[in-house]
Design an enzyme around this catalytic site. Structure first.
Site, mmCIF file in Angstrom:
data_model
loop_
_atom_site.group_PDB
_atom_site.id
_atom_site.type_symbol
_atom_site.label_atom_id
_atom_site.label_comp_id
_atom_site.label_asym_id
_atom_site.label_seq_id
_atom_site.Cartn_x
_atom_site.Cartn_y
_atom_site.Cartn_z
ATOM 1 N N GLU A 44 0.853 -1.181 0.000
ATOM 2 C CA GLU A 44 0.000 0.000 0.000
ATOM 3 C C GLU A 44 0.891 1.234 0.000
ATOM 4 O O GLU A 44 1.782 1.364 0.836
ATOM 5 C CB GLU A 44 -0.944 0.058 1.203
ATOM 6 N N ASP A 96 9.420 7.799 -0.051
ATOM 7 C CA ASP A 96 8.671 8.433 -1.130
ATOM 8 C C ASP A 96 8.370 7.403 -2.208
ATOM 9 O O ASP A 96 9.241 6.613 -2.580
ATOM 10 C CB ASP A 96 9.480 9.591 -1.714
ATOM 11 N N ASP A 118 -3.469 11.733 -2.616
ATOM 12 C CA ASP A 118 -3.547 13.187 -2.788
ATOM 13 C C ASP A 118 -3.928 13.502 -4.232
ATOM 14 O O ASP A 118 -3.249 13.067 -5.168
ATOM 15 C CB ASP A 118 -2.189 13.812 -2.457
ATOM 16 N N LYS A 122 -4.190 20.924 -9.040
ATOM 17 C CA LYS A 122 -3.702 21.867 -10.051
ATOM 18 C C LYS A 122 -3.075 21.109 -11.222
ATOM 19 O O LYS A 122 -2.330 20.144 -11.024
ATOM 20 C CB LYS A 122 -2.691 22.830 -9.448
ATOM 21 N N ASP A 154 -12.499 9.390 -3.535
ATOM 22 C CA ASP A 154 -13.771 10.100 -3.579
ATOM 23 C C ASP A 154 -13.710 11.262 -4.565
ATOM 24 O O ASP A 154 -14.709 11.939 -4.790
ATOM 25 C CB ASP A 154 -14.127 10.632 -2.185
ATOM 26 N N THR A 196 -10.904 2.828 4.757
ATOM 27 C CA THR A 196 -9.893 3.661 5.395
ATOM 28 C C THR A 196 -10.594 4.649 6.328
ATOM 29 O O THR A 196 -11.817 4.820 6.283
ATOM 30 C CB THR A 196 -9.082 4.445 4.360
ATOM 31 N N TYR A 198 -10.364 7.849 6.122
ATOM 32 C CA TYR A 198 -10.869 8.889 5.233
ATOM 33 C C TYR A 198 -12.168 8.448 4.569
ATOM 34 O O TYR A 198 -13.121 9.212 4.439
ATOM 35 C CB TYR A 198 -9.796 9.187 4.179
ATOM 36 N N GLU A 199 -12.216 7.206 4.146
ATOM 37 C CA GLU A 199 -13.395 6.677 3.470
ATOM 38 C C GLU A 199 -14.613 6.696 4.381
ATOM 39 O O GLU A 199 -15.715 7.084 3.960
ATOM 40 C CB GLU A 199 -13.107 5.252 2.998
#
Length: 218
Positions: A44, A96, A118, A122, A154, A196, A198-199
């Site tokens: 992941e 990273d 993320d 932009k 999302d 998650t 966030y989910e």
């Protein structure tokens, strides 16, 4: 992800340092030293606070799991969650994603999970998105034959961008879904149902979750 520095971070990291993956002099993963047993490697990228990867580790005890996270404070929380669950098959790297071809053995990853990456909204930052063609080319170096990328977000613009990039890089797409919770795939063996942090937060607010699986034809 913006996060305040955790109190007593260094001391807390010391308590869970056994969950760091072993690496060589050049930062390369040493699988034999990191994991107690052989098995397929699941990865992941951007594990956040670790809910998904910890639940996946408990579900897939015969697999080796590696979570990569560049934000140290998020990584700390994920490692503490892993330790609390006493996961035996999960290790972490503070790294990273752009360096993964130098870190992982070639064609070693059986599953790659990208959860709520993320969106870098932009246009000038589009190549920083983890599903850009730049990153997909890097993943090709580490994916095993028949390996799958599982992607959740999302963010519909990011999802549409990702669809184009996967197709342009020669991936075959399956289980493309624009409302994962309302209309989940019925024949996918993947862990799309593991949520998650966030989910849970954003689906509770009514946000639709987009999902896809991608693989390279053999």
């Amino acid at each position: 992800m913006h996060m305040r520095k955790k109190k007593n971070r260094d001391a807390r990291l010391g308590k869970v340092e056994g969950y760091f993956a072993s690496t060589g002099e050049n930062g390369e993963l040493l699988p034999e030293e990191s994991f107690d047993s052989p098995g397929p490697l699941y990865l992941e990228i951007g594990c956040g606070k670790g809910s998904f990867i910890t639940a996946l580790a408990l579900r897939t005890e015969g697999k080796r799991l590696l979570a990569v996270e560049r934000i140290t404070d998020a990584l700390l929380m994920a490692m503490e969650k892993c330790a609390a669950a006493d996961c035996k098959n999960l290790k972490f790297l503070n790294a990273d994603a752009g360096l993964l071809p130098q870190i992982l053995p070639p064609h070693s990853v059986e599953r790659l999970y990208l959860n709520f990456s993320d969106p870098w909204p932009k246009n000038k930052d589009r190549e920083r998105r983890l599903t850009s063609r730049t990153f997909l080319a890097k993943y090709k170096e580490i994916l095993a034959p028949g390996a799958r990328i599982c992607f959740k977000t999302d963010n519909r613009p990011l999802f549409d961008f990702s669809l184009r990039c996967f197709e342009e890089e020669g991936f075959t797409l399956e289980h493309v879904c624009y409302d994962l919770h309302g209309n989940p795939p019925t024949d996918s063996p993947e862990a799309y149902d593991i949520e998650t942090e966030y989910e849970r937060k954003f689906s509770a607010k009514g946000f639709s979750i987009n999902y896809l699986e991608a693989y390279l034809p053999q």
